[in-house]
Design a protein around this motif. Structure first.
Motif, PDB file in Angstrom:
ATOM      1  N   PRO A 167      12.376  -1.881  -7.469  1.00  0.00           N
ATOM      2  CA  PRO A 167      12.381  -3.301  -7.853  1.00  0.00           C
ATOM      3  C   PRO A 167      11.600  -3.539  -9.133  1.00  0.00           C
ATOM      4  N   ALA A 168      12.001  -4.581  -9.847  1.00  0.00           N
ATOM      5  CA  ALA A 168      11.309  -4.919 -11.087  1.00  0.00           C
ATOM      6  C   ALA A 168       9.987  -5.616 -10.822  1.00  0.00           C
ATOM      7  N   ALA A 169       9.869  -6.235  -9.661  1.00  0.00           N
ATOM      8  CA  ALA A 169       8.637  -6.937  -9.298  1.00  0.00           C
ATOM      9  C   ALA A 169       8.375  -6.721  -7.816  1.00  0.00           C
ATOM     10  N   CYS A 170       7.126  -6.828  -7.459  1.00  0.00           N
ATOM     11  CA  CYS A 170       6.748  -6.661  -6.056  1.00  0.00           C
ATOM     12  C   CYS A 170       7.307  -7.805  -5.228  1.00  0.00           C
ATOM     13  N   PRO A 171       8.037  -7.534  -4.133  1.00  0.00           N
ATOM     14  CA  PRO A 171       8.573  -8.614  -3.297  1.00  0.00           C
ATOM     15  C   PRO A 171       7.488  -9.455  -2.640  1.00  0.00           C
ATOM     16  N   LEU A 202       6.431  -4.601 -11.954  1.00  0.00           N
ATOM     17  CA  LEU A 202       6.386  -3.170 -11.680  1.00  0.00           C
ATOM     18  C   LEU A 202       7.088  -2.336 -12.746  1.00  0.00           C
ATOM     19  N   SER A 203       7.540  -2.986 -13.807  1.00  0.00           N
ATOM     20  CA  SER A 203       8.247  -2.227 -14.842  1.00  0.00           C
ATOM     21  C   SER A 203       7.332  -1.238 -15.544  1.00  0.00           C
ATOM     22  N   VAL A 204       6.033  -1.520 -15.540  1.00  0.00           N
ATOM     23  CA  VAL A 204       5.074  -0.613 -16.181  1.00  0.00           C
ATOM     24  C   VAL A 204       4.862   0.622 -15.311  1.00  0.00           C
ATOM     25  N   TRP A 205       5.099   0.481 -14.001  1.00  0.00           N
ATOM     26  CA  TRP A 205       4.907   1.600 -13.051  1.00  0.00           C
ATOM     27  C   TRP A 205       6.237   1.875 -12.351  1.00  0.00           C
ATOM     28  N   PRO A 206       7.194   2.462 -13.037  1.00  0.00           N
ATOM     29  CA  PRO A 206       8.537   2.636 -12.437  1.00  0.00           C
ATOM     30  C   PRO A 206       8.556   3.605 -11.261  1.00  0.00           C
ATOM     31  N   GLN A 207       7.579   4.484 -11.163  1.00  0.00           N
ATOM     32  CA  GLN A 207       7.567   5.452 -10.070  1.00  0.00           C
ATOM     33  C   GLN A 207       6.551   5.098  -8.976  1.00  0.00           C
ATOM     34  N   ALA A 208       5.932   3.948  -9.099  1.00  0.00           N
ATOM     35  CA  ALA A 208       4.886   3.571  -8.134  1.00  0.00           C
ATOM     36  C   ALA A 208       5.494   3.361  -6.752  1.00  0.00           C
ATOM     37  N   ARG A 209       4.878   3.945  -5.768  1.00  0.00           N
ATOM     38  CA  ARG A 209       5.347   3.786  -4.381  1.00  0.00           C
ATOM     39  C   ARG A 209       4.675   2.594  -3.704  1.00  0.00           C
ATOM     40  N   HIS A 210       3.556   2.121  -4.274  1.00  0.00           N
ATOM     41  CA  HIS A 210       2.850   0.966  -3.738  1.00  0.00           C
ATOM     42  C   HIS A 210       2.502   0.015  -4.872  1.00  0.00           C
ATOM     43  N   CYS A 211       2.510  -1.244  -4.586  1.00  0.00           N
ATOM     44  CA  CYS A 211       2.162  -2.245  -5.585  1.00  0.00           C
ATOM     45  C   CYS A 211       0.692  -2.088  -5.958  1.00  0.00           C
ATOM     46  N   PRO A 212       0.355  -2.001  -7.257  1.00  0.00           N
ATOM     47  CA  PRO A 212      -1.046  -1.863  -7.654  1.00  0.00           C
ATOM     48  C   PRO A 212      -1.874  -3.117  -7.420  1.00  0.00           C
ATOM     49  N   ASN A 213      -1.208  -4.238  -7.142  1.00  0.00           N
ATOM     50  CA  ASN A 213      -1.942  -5.493  -6.955  1.00  0.00           C
ATOM     51  C   ASN A 213      -2.252  -5.768  -5.489  1.00  0.00           C
ATOM     52  N   CYS A 214      -1.232  -5.670  -4.624  1.00  0.00           N
ATOM     53  CA  CYS A 214      -1.438  -6.008  -3.204  1.00  0.00           C
ATOM     54  C   CYS A 214      -1.371  -4.792  -2.287  1.00  0.00           C
ATOM     55  N   GLY A 215      -0.828  -3.672  -2.781  1.00  0.00           N
ATOM     56  CA  GLY A 215      -0.792  -2.467  -1.965  1.00  0.00           C
ATOM     57  C   GLY A 215       0.437  -2.301  -1.120  1.00  0.00           C
ATOM     58  N   GLN A 216       1.353  -3.266  -1.128  1.00  0.00           N
ATOM     59  CA  GLN A 216       2.555  -3.142  -0.311  1.00  0.00           C
ATOM     60  C   GLN A 216       3.494  -2.092  -0.889  1.00  0.00           C
ATOM     61  N   GLU A 217       4.267  -1.432  -0.024  1.00  0.00           N
ATOM     62  CA  GLU A 217       5.243  -0.451  -0.472  1.00  0.00           C
ATOM     63  C   GLU A 217       6.285  -1.113  -1.367  1.00  0.00           C
ATOM     64  N   THR A 218       6.690  -0.389  -2.401  1.00  0.00           N
ATOM     65  CA  THR A 218       7.678  -0.941  -3.331  1.00  0.00           C
ATOM     66  C   THR A 218       9.100  -0.677  -2.863  1.00  0.00           C
ATOM     67  N   HIS A 219       9.336   0.422  -2.165  1.00  0.00           N
ATOM     68  CA  HIS A 219      10.671   0.747  -1.650  1.00  0.00           C
ATOM     69  C   HIS A 219      10.768   0.263  -0.206  1.00  0.00           C
ATOM     70  N   LEU A 220      11.479  -0.836  -0.014  1.00  0.00           N
ATOM     71  CA  LEU A 220      11.610  -1.439   1.309  1.00  0.00           C
ATOM     72  C   LEU A 220      13.035  -1.253   1.825  1.00  0.00           C
ATOM     73  N   HIS A 221      13.148  -1.172   3.146  1.00  0.00           N
ATOM     74  CA  HIS A 221      14.449  -1.070   3.782  1.00  0.00           C
ATOM     75  C   HIS A 221      14.392  -1.809   5.111  1.00  0.00           C
ATOM     76  N   ALA A 222      15.542  -1.938   5.737  1.00  0.00           N
ATOM     77  CA  ALA A 222      15.588  -2.646   7.025  1.00  0.00           C
ATOM     78  C   ALA A 222      14.728  -1.915   8.050  1.00  0.00           C
ATOM     79  N   PRO A 223      13.920  -2.655   8.813  1.00  0.00           N
ATOM     80  CA  PRO A 223      13.038  -2.005   9.790  1.00  0.00           C
ATOM     81  C   PRO A 223      13.836  -1.347  10.898  1.00  0.00           C
ATOM     82  N   THR A 224      13.290  -0.259  11.412  1.00  0.00           N
ATOM     83  CA  THR A 224      13.902   0.458  12.530  1.00  0.00           C
ATOM     84  C   THR A 224      12.914   0.535  13.687  1.00  0.00           C
TER      85      THR A 224
END
Length: 304
Positions: free
Chosen positions: A4-8, A14-36
């Protein structure tokens, strides 16, 4: 899913951190999917049921009277379940077990039995009425009256007793059909968790008065109350699980645990403090009885 271009969650660019797995501001995961379902199971096992998880560390700490409270007051809080969460969990498990072992199945059995008995009671009442009618006048044209031209005096007395018995059974069956005392007990049980939760601030206030010279805040006493009652719930669960006379051992452990916990958290009590602890226990027990009476009153009121 694309990055994503921005943290949901917080909208951080997040364009400055294209490979970031967590948001540098709030810590939430950047790659989200439907919960299982497996994710929730895995999280629960990892954080609570795992051998080194928070649940087992908390239970081990709770096994030593007063230790968990001292750990919390010393600032070591991320290692254990929070006091309120611990209390609510222990309370939920205890009252669920109590409900499963208490009255609702008996109520249903008694209700079905009362409905079955109603037919038999009606037959007894009809037979008694016909016998009494035959005793007081000419024999009516019915199967019971046609069996004999007129009942004897002894049969008339038996008919009167039979009518009284039928009326008594009908009255008792009516009370059983409405649930009676068992239904009231079930309603009291439904109110009990709320009443016990509301007693936590009261118990903390009593501790504040008892240890007024120790300069502990009310919140610290409230934490102690939550931990103490959590341990009491677990002891009561053990009493429910143990067979025969052995189930008395956890019950005897209730006051012992409380005294040891107070001693660890507040220090060794003197003679005056021991007397205060006895008075505090009596006051708290009195308030518990008052709460139980109030619950019974509310339960009976809600049943009408």
């Amino acid at each position: 899913m694309d990055h994503p271009a921005a943290c949901p969650n917080c909208g951080q660019d997040l364009s400055v951190w294209p490979q970031a797995r967590h948001c540098p501001n709030c810590g939430q995961e950047t790659h989200l999917h439907a919960p299982t379902l497996w994710e929730f199971v895995h999280e629960f096992i990892t954080h609570y049921v795992a051998l080194e998880g928070a649940l087992w560390r908390t239970l081990r700490g709770l096994a030593v009277p007063g230790r968990l409270t001292l750990e919390y007051l010393a600032g070591r809080r991320r290692l254990y379940l929070l006091p309120l969460r611990l209390y609510l969990s222990c309370s939920f498990v205890f009252f669920l077990a109590l409900k499963l072992n208490a009255t609702p199945p008996e109520i249903e059995v008694q209700r079905s039995g009362a409905e079955s008995a109603a037919v038999a009671v009606d037959e007894l009442q009809t037979e008694a009425d016909e016998l009494l009618a035959a005793c007081q006048g000419p024999a009516p044209a019915s199967a019971v009256a046609s069996a004999a031209s007129r009942p004897t005096e002894a049969q008339c007395r038996d008919a009167q007793r039979l009518q009284a018995v039928a009326q008594g059974i009908a009255s008792a069956a009516s009370g059983a059909a409405s649930g009676g005392n068992l239904a009231n007990s079930a309603r009291v049980l439904a109110w009990a968790p709320y009443a016990m939760f509301l007693m936590q601030p009261v118990f903390a206030a009593l501790l504040k008065l008892l240890y007024l010279d120790r300069r502990r805040s009310y919140g610290e006493h409230f934490v102690f109350s939550l931990h103490l009652h959590s341990a009491w719930y677990l002891l009561l669960l053990a009493a429910m699980a143990l067979p025969g006379p052995v189930d008395m051992l956890p019950l005897l452990g209730l006051p012992v645990y409380a005294v040891l916990a107070m001693r660890r958290v507040h220090g060794s009590p003197g003679a005056g403090r021991l007397a205060g602890m006895v008075v505090t226990s009596l006051v708290y027990c009195t308030l518990l009885v008052a709460a139980a009476v109030g619950m019974a009153w509310l339960a009976m009121g809600s049943g009408h």
